[in-house]
Design a protein around this motif. Structure first.
Motif, mmCIF file in Angstrom:
data_model
loop_
_atom_site.group_PDB
_atom_site.id
_atom_site.type_symbol
_atom_site.label_atom_id
_atom_site.label_comp_id
_atom_site.label_asym_id
_atom_site.label_seq_id
_atom_site.Cartn_x
_atom_site.Cartn_y
_atom_site.Cartn_z
ATOM 1 N N ASP A 14 47.136 41.495 36.119
ATOM 2 C CA ASP A 14 47.122 40.171 36.764
ATOM 3 C C ASP A 14 48.488 39.554 36.521
ATOM 4 O O ASP A 14 48.802 39.146 35.399
ATOM 5 C CB ASP A 14 46.005 39.316 36.144
ATOM 6 C CG ASP A 14 46.115 37.829 36.528
ATOM 7 O OD1 ASP A 14 46.985 37.479 37.350
ATOM 8 O OD2 ASP A 14 45.330 37.029 35.994
ATOM 9 N N ALA A 19 44.036 37.049 33.495
ATOM 10 C CA ALA A 19 42.928 38.015 33.433
ATOM 11 C C ALA A 19 43.525 39.419 33.287
ATOM 12 O O ALA A 19 44.702 39.579 32.947
ATOM 13 C CB ALA A 19 42.070 37.897 34.690
ATOM 14 N N SER A 110 36.856 38.634 41.910
ATOM 15 C CA SER A 110 37.533 37.640 41.068
ATOM 16 C C SER A 110 36.894 36.267 41.277
ATOM 17 O O SER A 110 36.114 36.061 42.215
ATOM 18 C CB SER A 110 39.022 37.550 41.411
ATOM 19 O OG SER A 110 39.194 36.711 42.534
ATOM 20 N N THR A 206 39.232 28.325 33.763
ATOM 21 C CA THR A 206 38.396 29.372 33.159
ATOM 22 C C THR A 206 38.768 30.765 33.676
ATOM 23 O O THR A 206 37.955 31.687 33.593
ATOM 24 C CB THR A 206 36.909 29.117 33.482
ATOM 25 O OG1 THR A 206 36.796 29.015 34.916
ATOM 26 C CG2 THR A 206 36.383 27.852 32.823
#
Ligand SMILES: Nc1ncnc2c1ncn2[C@@H]1O[C@H](COP(=O)(O)OP(=O)(O)O)[C@@H](O)[C@H]1O
Ligand SMILES: Cc1ncc(COP(=O)(O)OP(=O)(O)O)c(N)n1
Length: 262
Positions: A14, A19, A110, A206
């Protein structure tokens, strides 16, 4: 001389660092292990979504794995984005020779809705990848994709776990992050049942929660924890990282892998 436990992530990159491989390696460091990587795919990704994705050839995946395992050795392995049926099959075959615990995060889509696994790969995930797992960590969308079980409330999570265990992992961790209320996950091996409950942090930053949780489990397993101990420690780590998540770019920022350092 102290040598930290060695943990391998087999996952995609990423570019935004929230991530994938980047989240995995940061988590592994934060939990006192030496992180190593087998890259499966490269994504152009940021806080707004995935702008592009390119798979590596299966030969490159096999070569990275051989370099790490044959010389350095691994005390735990974590898998993430595997992208295509060919890569899932390649990784499953490599994992079959590993005696260390394996955490399989069956990454499908995702947070922004971008596909990270081809629909044609689902069957190989079910039949070849999940049987290699010590712990499988699907989120609720992945549970639905893999088993057809729709989880609307906590009570549905038992049925979801039973359906995941049918595919052969020793333990299933059903992540309830996409429900509302407390963030509740269910860990079970079909006999023992552990409910992990944490306050939901109302933080939109998040990105990378699932990768972080799975890598933290792998890191704790490499330290010698049992599966329930490793999952409890990982849940505590990811909860703190979510609480400390920060803004980056214009969209969804990452969890803070370094929260315990601050
Ligand atoms: N807002 C939140 N507050 C606290 N914990 C959360 C929150 N969102 C997700 N979690 C927890 O983060 C972990 C990863 O879950 P989830 O976000 O569902 O995974 P994924 O990134 O694979 O979709 C789980 O332990 C889940 O309960
Ligand atoms: C390269 C790459 N791998 C995995 C993911 C998905 O990560 P996850 O932790 O599930 O986080 P979100 O995408 O849900 O924020 C990814 N985005 N990129």
């Amino acid at each position: 001389m102290y040598t930290p436990p060695r943990v391998l992530t087999v996952a995609g990159s990423d570019s935004g660092g929230g991530a994938g491989i980047q989240a995995d390696l940061k988590t592994m460091l934060a939990l006192g292990t030496h992180g190593m990587s087998v890259l499966t795919a490269v994504t152009a990704q940021n806080s707004l979504g995935v702008q592009g994705a390119w798979d590596l050839p299966a030969e490159a995946v096999r070569a990275q794995f051989r370099s790490v395992v044959d010389d350095i050795g691994v005390q735990a392995v974590k898998t993430g984005m595997l992208s295509s049926p060919e890569l899932v099959e390649t990784v499953a075959a490599l994992l079959a020779e590993v005696t260390a615990p394996v955490v399989v995060d069956p990454v499908g889509v995702s947070k922004h809705g971008d596909a990270l696994l081809a629909a044609t790969a689902l069957d190989v995930v079910r039949t070849k990848l999940l049987p290699t797992a010590t712990v499988a960590t699907p989120n609720l969308d992945e549970v639905a994709q893999l088993t057809g079980v729709q989880v609307h409330e906590e009570a549905d999570m038992r049925r979801a776990a039973a359906a995941v265990l049918e595919f052969g992992p020793r333990w299933a961790l059903i992540k309830g992050g996409h429900l509302s209320g407390d963030a509740v996950d269910l860990l079970t091996d079909g006999e023992q049942e552990h409910w992990l409950r944490a306050p939901r942090h109302d933080n939109r930053h998040t990105h990378g929660t699932g990768c972080t949780l799975a890598s933290a489990i792998a890191a704790r397993l490499a330290h010698g924890d049992t599966v329930p101990e490793a999952v409890a420690a990982a849940k505590e780590y990811v909860t703190g990282a979510i609480e400390a998540g920060f803004r980056l770019g214009e969209g969804i920022g990452p969890v803070d892998h370094g929260w315990r350092l601050r």
